[in-house]
Design an enzyme around this catalytic site. Structure first.
Site, mmCIF file in Angstrom:
data_model
loop_
_atom_site.group_PDB
_atom_site.id
_atom_site.type_symbol
_atom_site.label_atom_id
_atom_site.label_comp_id
_atom_site.label_asym_id
_atom_site.label_seq_id
_atom_site.Cartn_x
_atom_site.Cartn_y
_atom_site.Cartn_z
ATOM 1 N N CYS A 93 0.895 -1.153 -0.138
ATOM 2 C CA CYS A 93 -0.134 -0.177 0.139
ATOM 3 C C CYS A 93 1.085 1.456 -0.020
ATOM 4 O O CYS A 93 1.749 1.525 -0.909
ATOM 5 C CB CYS A 93 -1.019 -0.090 1.321
ATOM 6 S SG CYS A 93 -2.196 1.350 1.005
ATOM 7 N N HIS A 193 -3.815 -4.820 0.010
ATOM 8 C CA HIS A 193 -3.170 -5.435 1.462
ATOM 9 C C HIS A 193 -3.494 -6.863 1.305
ATOM 10 O O HIS A 193 -4.428 -7.342 1.471
ATOM 11 C CB HIS A 193 -4.193 -4.839 2.526
ATOM 12 C CG HIS A 193 -3.981 -3.439 2.941
ATOM 13 N ND1 HIS A 193 -2.799 -2.965 3.609
ATOM 14 C CD2 HIS A 193 -4.530 -2.183 2.296
ATOM 15 C CE1 HIS A 193 -2.935 -1.586 3.997
ATOM 16 N NE2 HIS A 193 -4.014 -1.100 3.085
ATOM 17 N N GLU A 195 -2.419 -9.083 3.343
ATOM 18 C CA GLU A 195 -2.702 -9.546 4.890
ATOM 19 C C GLU A 195 -3.977 -9.393 5.106
ATOM 20 O O GLU A 195 -4.638 -9.949 6.093
ATOM 21 C CB GLU A 195 -1.782 -8.675 5.838
ATOM 22 C CG GLU A 195 -2.076 -7.307 6.257
ATOM 23 C CD GLU A 195 -1.914 -6.456 5.010
ATOM 24 O OE1 GLU A 195 -2.353 -5.008 5.416
ATOM 25 O OE2 GLU A 195 -1.458 -6.660 3.999
#
Length: 213
Positions: A93, A193, A195
Protein backbone atom coordinates in the site's frame (compact mmCIF):
# COMPACT_ATOMS: atom_id res chain seq x y z
CA UNK A 1 4.19 -4.10 18.91
CA UNK A 2 7.35 -6.04 19.76
CA UNK A 3 8.25 -9.56 18.75
CA UNK A 4 11.05 -11.51 20.37
CA UNK A 5 13.44 -13.77 18.52
CA UNK A 6 16.16 -16.17 19.54
CA UNK A 7 17.76 -16.18 16.09
CA UNK A 8 21.48 -15.46 16.08
CA UNK A 9 21.70 -13.00 13.20
CA UNK A 10 25.49 -13.19 13.06
CA UNK A 11 25.27 -16.75 11.79
CA UNK A 12 22.67 -16.34 9.06
CA UNK A 13 19.84 -14.23 7.81
CA UNK A 14 16.68 -16.22 8.31
CA UNK A 15 13.94 -13.72 9.08
CA UNK A 16 11.76 -11.15 7.40
CA UNK A 17 11.76 -7.82 9.20
CA UNK A 18 8.52 -5.84 9.08
CA UNK A 19 9.57 -2.21 9.31
CA UNK A 20 8.00 -0.30 12.18
CA UNK A 21 7.99 3.41 11.35
CA UNK A 22 4.73 4.32 13.01
CA UNK A 23 2.42 4.05 10.01
CA UNK A 24 1.94 0.37 9.31
CA UNK A 25 -0.83 -2.09 10.01
CA UNK A 26 1.73 -4.22 11.83
CA UNK A 27 -0.66 -6.54 13.65
CA UNK A 28 -2.39 -7.67 10.45
CA UNK A 29 0.91 -8.31 8.67
CA UNK A 30 2.25 -10.16 11.71
CA UNK A 31 -0.85 -12.34 11.92
CA UNK A 32 -0.56 -13.26 8.26
CA UNK A 33 3.11 -14.23 8.59
CA UNK A 34 2.36 -16.24 11.74
CA UNK A 35 -0.45 -18.02 9.93
CA UNK A 36 2.03 -19.00 7.22
CA UNK A 37 4.69 -19.94 9.80
CA UNK A 38 7.14 -17.53 8.16
CA UNK A 39 9.86 -16.39 10.58
CA UNK A 40 9.67 -12.65 11.11
CA UNK A 41 10.13 -9.81 13.53
CA UNK A 42 8.82 -6.27 13.75
CA UNK A 43 11.44 -3.60 14.27
CA UNK A 44 12.45 -0.02 13.63
CA UNK A 45 16.04 -0.60 14.70
CA UNK A 46 18.74 0.08 12.14
CA UNK A 47 20.89 -2.95 13.00
CA UNK A 48 17.91 -5.28 12.74
CA UNK A 49 17.04 -3.97 9.28
CA UNK A 50 20.65 -4.38 8.17
CA UNK A 51 20.61 -8.04 9.14
CA UNK A 52 17.22 -9.00 7.73
CA UNK A 53 16.79 -11.66 5.08
CA UNK A 54 14.07 -9.48 3.56
CA UNK A 55 12.12 -6.36 4.46
CA UNK A 56 8.42 -5.60 4.36
CA UNK A 57 7.53 -1.92 4.26
CA UNK A 58 3.83 -1.65 5.17
CA UNK A 59 1.97 1.61 5.32
CA UNK A 60 -1.35 3.31 5.99
CA UNK A 61 -1.71 7.07 5.71
CA UNK A 62 -0.11 9.97 3.88
CA UNK A 63 3.15 9.90 1.95
CA UNK A 64 4.45 13.03 3.65
CA UNK A 65 3.98 11.60 7.11
CA UNK A 66 5.46 8.30 5.98
CA UNK A 67 8.67 9.88 4.70
CA UNK A 68 8.87 12.15 7.73
CA UNK A 69 8.67 9.15 10.06
CA UNK A 70 11.28 7.21 8.08
CA UNK A 71 13.67 10.17 8.07
CA UNK A 72 13.15 10.93 11.77
CA UNK A 73 14.23 7.35 12.53
CA UNK A 74 17.02 7.38 9.90
CA UNK A 75 15.32 4.40 8.28
CA UNK A 76 15.11 5.93 4.81
CA UNK A 77 18.88 5.65 4.31
CA UNK A 78 18.95 2.07 5.59
CA UNK A 79 16.13 0.98 3.28
CA UNK A 80 17.91 2.57 0.29
CA UNK A 81 21.18 0.95 1.33
CA UNK A 82 19.62 -2.48 1.72
CA UNK A 83 17.81 -2.18 -1.59
CA UNK A 84 21.08 -1.41 -3.37
CA UNK A 85 22.73 -4.38 -1.65
CA UNK A 86 20.05 -6.69 -3.06
CA UNK A 87 17.90 -7.31 0.01
CA UNK A 88 14.37 -8.24 -1.15
CA UNK A 89 11.86 -5.55 -0.18
CA UNK A 90 8.07 -5.81 -0.37
CA UNK A 91 6.15 -2.54 -0.17
CA UNK A 92 2.49 -2.79 0.81
CA UNK A 93 0.00 0.00 0.00
CA UNK A 94 1.72 3.25 1.10
CA UNK A 95 4.90 1.20 1.39
CA UNK A 96 4.73 0.49 -2.35
CA UNK A 97 4.21 4.18 -3.12
CA UNK A 98 7.20 5.21 -1.02
CA UNK A 99 9.47 3.12 -3.24
CA UNK A 100 8.96 5.59 -6.10
CA UNK A 101 10.58 8.97 -6.69
CA UNK A 102 7.81 11.44 -5.86
CA UNK A 103 4.19 11.60 -4.72
CA UNK A 104 1.51 14.13 -5.61
CA UNK A 105 0.24 13.66 -2.06
CA UNK A 106 1.90 16.78 -0.67
CA UNK A 107 4.48 16.84 -3.49
CA UNK A 108 6.77 14.65 -1.43
CA UNK A 109 10.12 13.19 -2.44
CA UNK A 110 9.98 9.47 -1.66
CA UNK A 111 12.74 6.86 -1.41
CA UNK A 112 13.65 7.11 -5.07
CA UNK A 113 14.26 3.41 -5.62
CA UNK A 114 11.93 3.09 -8.63
CA UNK A 115 11.60 5.78 -11.26
CA UNK A 116 8.04 7.04 -11.37
CA UNK A 117 5.40 9.14 -9.67
CA UNK A 118 2.51 8.53 -7.30
CA UNK A 119 -0.62 10.17 -8.66
CA UNK A 120 -4.07 10.93 -7.25
CA UNK A 121 -7.10 9.21 -8.76
CA UNK A 122 -8.83 11.43 -11.32
CA UNK A 123 -12.14 9.61 -11.62
CA UNK A 124 -15.84 10.05 -10.95
CA UNK A 125 -15.73 7.03 -8.66
CA UNK A 126 -15.57 7.48 -4.90
CA UNK A 127 -12.08 8.22 -3.61
CA UNK A 128 -10.52 6.61 -1.67
CA UNK A 129 -11.11 3.25 -3.26
CA UNK A 130 -12.11 0.99 -0.38
CA UNK A 131 -12.93 -2.65 -0.90
CA UNK A 132 -12.29 -5.62 -3.13
CA UNK A 133 -11.07 -5.24 -6.68
CA UNK A 134 -9.54 -7.45 -9.33
CA UNK A 135 -5.93 -7.67 -10.41
CA UNK A 136 -5.08 -8.47 -14.00
CA UNK A 137 -1.98 -10.57 -13.54
CA UNK A 138 1.21 -10.43 -15.56
CA UNK A 139 4.17 -12.76 -15.13
CA UNK A 140 5.46 -12.52 -11.55
CA UNK A 141 6.67 -14.90 -8.87
CA UNK A 142 4.21 -13.21 -6.50
CA UNK A 143 1.30 -14.76 -8.38
CA UNK A 144 2.33 -18.41 -8.44
CA UNK A 145 -0.84 -20.46 -7.93
CA UNK A 146 -3.07 -17.38 -8.09
CA UNK A 147 -5.69 -17.09 -10.84
CA UNK A 148 -5.84 -14.10 -13.13
CA UNK A 149 -8.35 -11.41 -12.11
CA UNK A 150 -8.39 -12.55 -8.49
CA UNK A 151 -9.82 -10.10 -5.96
CA UNK A 152 -7.67 -8.31 -3.37
CA UNK A 153 -8.55 -5.73 -0.73
CA UNK A 154 -7.67 -2.08 -1.53
CA UNK A 155 -7.69 1.15 0.44
CA UNK A 156 -6.10 3.92 -1.62
CA UNK A 157 -6.59 7.43 -2.97
CA UNK A 158 -3.34 7.43 -4.94
CA UNK A 159 -1.71 4.99 -7.34
CA UNK A 160 1.76 4.32 -8.71
CA UNK A 161 2.78 5.25 -12.23
CA UNK A 162 6.27 3.81 -12.83
CA UNK A 163 8.26 5.13 -15.79
CA UNK A 164 9.14 1.62 -16.94
CA UNK A 165 5.95 -0.21 -17.89
CA UNK A 166 7.89 -3.50 -18.00
CA UNK A 167 8.00 -3.62 -14.20
CA UNK A 168 4.20 -3.50 -13.94
CA UNK A 169 3.07 -7.01 -12.94
CA UNK A 170 -0.53 -6.33 -11.99
CA UNK A 171 -3.16 -3.92 -13.30
CA UNK A 172 -6.43 -2.88 -11.64
CA UNK A 173 -9.30 -0.81 -13.01
CA UNK A 174 -10.82 1.91 -10.85
CA UNK A 175 -12.08 4.51 -13.29
CA UNK A 176 -8.69 4.10 -14.94
CA UNK A 177 -6.26 1.23 -15.33
CA UNK A 178 -3.43 1.59 -12.86
CA UNK A 179 -0.39 -0.34 -11.65
CA UNK A 180 -1.40 -2.39 -8.62
CA UNK A 181 1.69 -4.64 -8.55
CA UNK A 182 5.27 -3.94 -9.55
CA UNK A 183 8.47 -5.93 -9.53
CA UNK A 184 11.96 -4.65 -10.29
CA UNK A 185 14.90 -6.89 -9.43
CA UNK A 186 14.75 -7.29 -5.62
CA UNK A 187 11.96 -4.73 -5.19
CA UNK A 188 8.30 -5.71 -5.05
CA UNK A 189 5.21 -3.61 -4.45
CA UNK A 190 1.49 -4.27 -4.07
CA UNK A 191 -1.07 -1.48 -3.80
CA UNK A 192 -3.59 -3.74 -2.08
CA UNK A 193 -3.34 -5.33 1.36
CA UNK A 194 -2.44 -9.03 1.01
CA UNK A 195 -2.68 -9.43 4.78
CA UNK A 196 -6.37 -8.48 4.53
CA UNK A 197 -7.12 -10.40 1.33
CA UNK A 198 -7.90 -13.84 2.72
CA UNK A 199 -6.34 -17.01 1.33
CA UNK A 200 -5.30 -15.32 -1.94
CA UNK A 201 -3.35 -12.70 -0.01
CA UNK A 202 -1.70 -15.35 2.14
CA UNK A 203 -0.66 -17.18 -1.02
CA UNK A 204 1.00 -14.01 -2.31
CA UNK A 205 2.97 -13.55 0.92
CA UNK A 206 3.96 -17.21 0.80
CA UNK A 207 5.15 -16.73 -2.78
CA UNK A 208 7.27 -13.76 -1.70
CA UNK A 209 8.88 -15.84 1.04
CA UNK A 210 9.53 -18.79 -1.28
CA UNK A 211 11.01 -16.49 -3.93
CA UNK A 212 13.64 -15.15 -1.54
CA UNK A 213 14.55 -18.46 0.11
Amino acid sequence: MKRKTTINRKKNKTMITVIDYGLGNLASVANALENLKIPYEISGEINVLKNAKALILPGVGAAGRGMENLKDRCLDKIIIEQAKEGTPILGICLGMQLLLYTSEEGNVDCLGLIKGKVKKFDTNLKVPQIGWNQVEIKNSVLFNGIKNNSYFYFVNSYYCKPDDENIIKGITDYGLRFCSVLEKDNLYGVQFHPEKSGDIGLQLLKNFWEAIC
